[in-house]
Design a protein around this motif. Structure first.
Motif, short mmCIF file in Angstrom:
data_model
loop_
_atom_site.label_atom_id
_atom_site.label_comp_id
_atom_site.label_asym_id
_atom_site.label_seq_id
_atom_site.Cartn_x
_atom_site.Cartn_y
_atom_site.Cartn_z
N UNK A 74 -9.76 -31.91 -31.87
CA UNK A 74 -9.47 -33.15 -33.01
C UNK A 74 -9.64 -33.07 -34.16
N UNK A 102 -11.45 -41.68 -36.53
CA UNK A 102 -10.42 -42.68 -36.53
C UNK A 102 -8.81 -42.02 -36.39
N UNK A 103 -9.15 -41.25 -36.79
CA UNK A 103 -7.64 -39.56 -35.55
C UNK A 103 -7.66 -38.76 -35.57
N UNK A 104 -7.30 -38.34 -35.00
CA UNK A 104 -6.69 -36.83 -35.18
C UNK A 104 -6.71 -36.12 -36.04
N UNK A 139 -9.17 -44.81 -24.72
CA UNK A 139 -8.76 -45.41 -26.39
C UNK A 139 -8.16 -46.67 -26.73
N UNK A 199 -10.23 -48.77 -29.90
CA UNK A 199 -8.80 -49.50 -29.97
C UNK A 199 -9.03 -50.11 -30.01
N UNK A 226 -2.15 -52.21 -33.49
CA UNK A 226 -2.80 -51.07 -33.71
C UNK A 226 -2.25 -49.97 -33.29
N UNK A 227 -2.58 -49.02 -33.79
CA UNK A 227 -1.77 -47.53 -32.78
C UNK A 227 -2.36 -46.43 -31.89
N UNK A 228 -2.56 -46.08 -31.24
CA UNK A 228 -4.30 -44.83 -30.74
C UNK A 228 -3.10 -44.23 -29.69
N UNK A 229 -3.31 -43.26 -29.98
CA UNK A 229 -2.55 -41.71 -29.44
C UNK A 229 -4.07 -40.50 -28.31
#
Lengths: 333, 333
Positions: A90, A95-97, A147, A152, A276-279
């Motif tokens: 990760x 906040x992000x990968x 998540x 998020x 909000x984007x989440x993955x």
């Protein structure tokens, strides 16, 4: 070992007999008892995923027993019942990968096999209230749902939640997690049967998203919602802006219906909305998710279990999205 | 008293002589020294605002001296130098304004006048480092910029920030606030002159948003950005998704270029972006904003000051968006 291998696109996976795996450094061999499918596996077989490589063993979700380990700190895992965090590398930013992020199962050999090689850092104790099949149903969908809802979406007890397009692994786990967290939950689906199932699992109402005024009905019966978990996008996205309460959040972990054709920014700023984007999720999302599942004794919903040999039948089922919950594989020889 | 009154659409405001105001209950009379224009005033004169009523005194921003108060707790404000919070009846939810929320200046009589009636709860001490003109330039733009940057955008020191479309009151105050908060800031504009002004006020770089690859240039020179403050939307919105760092936030307080014609949700979830709407602000946003302005001794940029009699000329200037900073009015008789 036996494995289901992707060797070309738009064709069945090939069941291969391969040499048994050997542990290496901090990586142990897990003898898999169960695996589970994700939509990602299906997209890959259709060539609809970036960076596809051949040959590759698909499968992101697995549970089993550590059967081989080298003489390293990883040896402490020998003989233990484990599930695998499928989100690797990760990076350091919660906040992000980072750009090195990979999901287990192409290009890294995945869980549609009898054995798998896993760095010890991605091993976690199997929740004791889950059997191997239930445990295998958890990792990628649970991580994504957790998540989206908590890291998020910042879900708070007592809030009103919509899980759109109920039926898949992430959506059904999001329903279970949200109910366990003390939220009031509604769902949408085009299937009356899936809505009925969702209500059995704790949803208060369900609406057919093809209905002419499902947003009006939901607003009257249930009220505007604080948090929406969506993986469709598309033309239906505008309805979500309408159903969101002032200050509400809409978390997307997918866009299976394509990009929304227009974004009503006026509504977004006037209602003070958060889109909000989440993955997937980070290693700490995964740990927190497992803690939550153990604390609330959540059992992922398993739609059907097929033998590893029938993996192509399982993928075909995914194409038609008829399942409610996870499709799992029995990986024992 | 003298006031600039909206009596019909698409026509100049009418300068009227009216009876002097009297205090009432907890509402005091403020003798206005200065007022300022907002784009809202212009939209109202064009009929492009919901709920327009006639006759109404426009103007949301004002600073002056409390000149009349009834025998109530409000009397403690007598003789004090004040600025006015223009966001009235926000409600109890910090996430969003309630349905009773009103902005001073139509339908409530506003600040384009020599006197105004204001409930004491919306009075605040004028920052002592600001003259009346600078103080009048602050309220609505400062409130909007503060909420967008801090309450919604959660700006942290050392973060990279883009303020798009620099020039207007909110954007220039957002630039000043972000620099004061220790952020690294860039701007966009179609005007080389405005970009040069922004750099004098602390921006590190500026880009013409009509340029063919301004996002590529900005990425190379400055890097991806953590927080974007935008009020345009429109076709240019997609560039903002590209320039946002993974996990970044894009806060919109307007959509002057219309709704974005498509939303690339895939980019939103893969980059774990937060698209956030913001408008005006709550009473606690206003108090925090004043505290921040006092702490950092920020002086709002005043583009030009015209006499109250020239309010229609000031509104005409707003139509062409040539200003850098606020257009203010001298309200002293």
């Amino acid at each position: 070992m036996k494995a289901a291998v992707l060797t070309q696109l738009n064709a069945p996976l090939t069941l291969e007999q391969r040499e048994d795996l050997a542990p290496s450094g901090d990586s142990v061999v897990v003898q898999l008892h169960a695996a589970a499918l994700n939509r990602r596996d299906f997209w890959i077989t259709q060539g609809m995923y970036p960076g596809i490589q051949f040959p590759a063993i698909l499968g992101s979700d697995g549970a089993g027993v550590v059967s081989k380990a080298s003489d390293s700190p990883a040896a402490s895992w020998m003989g233990r019942e484990v599930i695998i965090n499928p989100g690797w590398k990760w990076g350091n930013d919660p906040r992000a990968q980072g750009s090195a992020f990979e999901i287990l199962g192409m290009p890294i050999d995945g869980t549609f096999a009898t054995e798998i090689l896993v760095p010890a850092e991605y091993l976690h104790e199997k929740p004791s209230h889950l059997n191997y099949t239930e445990a295998a149903a958890l990792p990628l969908a649970g991580l994504t749902a957790y998540r989206a809802l908590f890291t998020q979406g910042k879900l708070q007890p007592g809030e009103k939640v919509l899980i759109s397009g109920i039926g898949g692994g992430v959506a059904t786990l999001a329903l279970q997690f949200a109910c366990a967290a003390g939220a009031d939950v509604i769902v949408t689906s085009s299937s009356a049967e899936k809505i009925a199932s969702a209500i059995r699992y704790g949803a208060q109402y369900g609406y057919n998203y093809n209905g002419t005024d499902w947003v009006g009905e939901a607003t009257t019966e249930f009220g505007l919602v604080d948090l929406i978990i969506d993986s469709a996008g598309g033309v239906g996205y505008r309805s979500l802006l309408d159903l969101a309460a002032p200050g509400g959040r809409i978390v997307n972990y997918g866009a299976t219906a394509g990009p929304p054709p227009k974004l009503d920014l006026f509504k977004v700023f006037w209602k003070q909305l958060h889109l909000i984007g989440s993955t997937m999720g980070s290693p700490s999302d995964f740990s927190e998710m497992l803690h939550f599942v153990n604390e609330h004794k959540i059992k992922p919903i398993v739609d059907e279990t097929l033998p590893l040999n029938a993996v192509n039948e399982a993928l075909e089922k995914m194409r038609h999205s008829t399942q409610f919950g996870k499709i799992t594989l029995d990986c024992r020889d």
